[in-house]
Design a protein around this motif. Structure first.
Motif, PDB file in Angstrom:
ATOM      1  N   ALA A   1       0.826  -1.208   0.000  1.00 37.75           N
ATOM      2  CA  ALA A   1       0.000   0.000   0.000  1.00 37.75           C
ATOM      3  C   ALA A   1       0.856   1.252   0.000  1.00 37.75           C
ATOM      4  O   ALA A   1       1.898   1.309   0.653  1.00 37.75           O
ATOM      5  N   ARG A   2       0.395   2.247  -0.761  1.00 39.74           N
ATOM      6  CA  ARG A   2       1.059   3.555  -0.793  1.00 39.74           C
ATOM      7  C   ARG A   2       0.005   4.609  -0.519  1.00 39.74           C
ATOM      8  O   ARG A   2      -0.727   5.020  -1.432  1.00 39.74           O
ATOM      9  N   PRO A   3      -0.124   5.053   0.712  1.00 39.31           N
ATOM     10  CA  PRO A   3      -1.184   6.015   1.052  1.00 39.31           C
ATOM     11  C   PRO A   3      -1.086   7.284   0.219  1.00 39.31           C
ATOM     12  O   PRO A   3       0.005   7.673  -0.227  1.00 39.31           O
ATOM     13  N   PHE A   4      -2.234   7.914   0.022  1.00 39.53           N
ATOM     14  CA  PHE A   4      -2.292   9.180  -0.709  1.00 39.53           C
ATOM     15  C   PHE A   4      -2.723  10.245   0.287  1.00 39.53           C
ATOM     16  O   PHE A   4      -3.827  10.207   0.834  1.00 39.53           O
ATOM     17  N   ASP A   5      -1.839  11.201   0.542  1.00 37.49           N
ATOM     18  CA  ASP A   5      -2.120  12.219   1.559  1.00 37.49           C
ATOM     19  C   ASP A   5      -3.326  13.066   1.162  1.00 37.49           C
ATOM     20  O   ASP A   5      -3.512  13.376  -0.028  1.00 37.49           O
ATOM     21  N   PRO A   6      -4.140  13.463   2.123  1.00 37.35           N
ATOM     22  CA  PRO A   6      -5.305  14.312   1.822  1.00 37.35           C
ATOM     23  C   PRO A   6      -4.881  15.615   1.149  1.00 37.35           C
ATOM     24  O   PRO A   6      -3.783  16.131   1.384  1.00 37.35           O
TER      25      PRO A   6
ATOM     26  N   ARG B   1      -2.549  17.651  -7.734  1.00 39.98           N
ATOM     27  CA  ARG B   1      -2.779  16.475  -6.890  1.00 39.98           C
ATOM     28  C   ARG B   1      -3.726  15.494  -7.572  1.00 39.98           C
ATOM     29  O   ARG B   1      -3.551  14.271  -7.449  1.00 39.98           O
TER      30      ARG B   1
ATOM     31  N   ARG C   1      -1.292   7.606 -10.430  1.00 39.19           N
ATOM     32  CA  ARG C   1      -1.166   6.449  -9.535  1.00 39.19           C
ATOM     33  C   ARG C   1      -2.143   5.358  -9.930  1.00 39.19           C
ATOM     34  O   ARG C   1      -1.800   4.171  -9.955  1.00 39.19           O
TER      35      ARG C   1
ATOM     36  N   LEU D   1      -2.879  11.722  -8.576  1.00 41.26           N
ATOM     37  CA  LEU D   1      -3.738  10.610  -8.186  1.00 41.26           C
ATOM     38  C   LEU D   1      -4.102   9.745  -9.388  1.00 41.26           C
ATOM     39  O   LEU D   1      -4.065   8.510  -9.336  1.00 41.26           O
TER      40      LEU D   1
END
Length: 281
Positions: free
Chosen positions: A2-7, A23, A30, A27
């Motif tokens: 997993a590679r989180p996506f910052d808010p 952004r 990704r 996204l």
């Protein structure tokens, strides 16, 4: 892995300049990466066509509902389609998201000389006339295209008819007043009646189309958007029929079998219809 996506950090409203756009591009990249979303990676311009139309319609629904929160969300869905297709364009080596932004900025500057150059205009109507003249000049620099070539065939028919009427009117191909347009409606209705009398299905379809087109032109002459007018009427009909259906359930236990002995007559149903009208539905 997993590679989180910052808010996304949203600036105060008065300070927003579209600086969060990258952004969304990030996204989408990704999602389309080799380890991204299998569904997104399978899409093409052709498979996304229906979603572009669907999302645009949902934006219209939100506008009609007057729900700004819903509109914000639906505009995001529509923007996603723009970014998605821009990334597909990048994958083909055709264009990317910045090319899309640059193209629309260049077009807007070119078509607003009264804002970005020294052209003077009196009102919004003159802006539209100048817009068409500028577009005509743009077309002259390309392979020959007609005035109507810029009206998408995939538009809803009423919208397309109204846009065509607007474009030809700007070059003088139009009735000079409402009276001429209204007379054309009457003429087309007479011809439709004559076609119905013959029973020729092809002729009836053709004359019905002519009558609808004449009505759309009349709508334009009285400053009514034909698509919006019909949508409102459909919504009104739906509300009133919902009342009719509720009364049928209440009084008759539901809809009888079509053609059965206990079928409801139009006269009976019309009583419930009139009730809905009186209630202001």
């Amino acid at each position: 892995m997993a590679r989180p996506f910052d808010p996304v950090v949203v600036p105060p409203l008065a300070e927003q300049r579209g600086q969060t756009f990258p952004r969304l591009v990030e996204l989408m990249q990704r999602l389309l990466a080799p380890d991204g979303c299998p569904w997104d990676r399978k899409q093409s311009f052709e498979t996304l066509r229906k979603y572009v139309l669907e999302e645009a319609c949902e934006v219209i629904d939100a506008i009609d509902a007057g729900d700004r929160g819903e509109l914000r969300g639906e505009l995001g869905d529509l923007l996603l389609q723009v970014v998605f297709q821009a990334e597909l364009g990048r994958a083909e080596g055709a264009f990317g998201p910045d090319d899309v932004v640059a193209a629309i900025c260049e077009k807007l500057v070119r078509r607003h000389p009264h804002v970005f150059a020294d052209t003077t205009v009196e009102d919004a109507d003159e802006v539209l006339r100048n817009w068409e003249l500028i577009k005509a000049k743009e077309r002259a620099d390309k392979p020959k295209q007609g005035i109507l070539s810029g009206v998408p065939r995939s538009l809803p028919a009423l919208v397309r008819a109204q846009r065509i009427g607007e474009k030809v009117a700007r070059v003088g191909f139009d009735w000079p007043d409402v009276a001429g347009s209204r007379a054309k409606v009457a003429e087309e209705i007479r011809e439709l009646d004559e076609a119905i009398a013959t029973g020729d299905a092809g002729e009836i379809e053709a004359e019905l189309g002519d009558a609808l087109f004449a009505l759309v032109n009349l709508a334009r002459h009285v400053n009514v958007d034909a698509e919006s007018a019909l949508r409102r009427t459909i919504d009104k009909f739906t509300r009133r029929f919902d009342h009719v259906e509720a009364r049928v359930r209440e009084r008759h236990g539901g809809w009888p079998e079509p053609g059965g002995e206990d079928h409801l007559t139009l006269q009976e149903l019309d009583v419930y219809w009139e009730e809905s009208k009186k209630s202001g539905r």
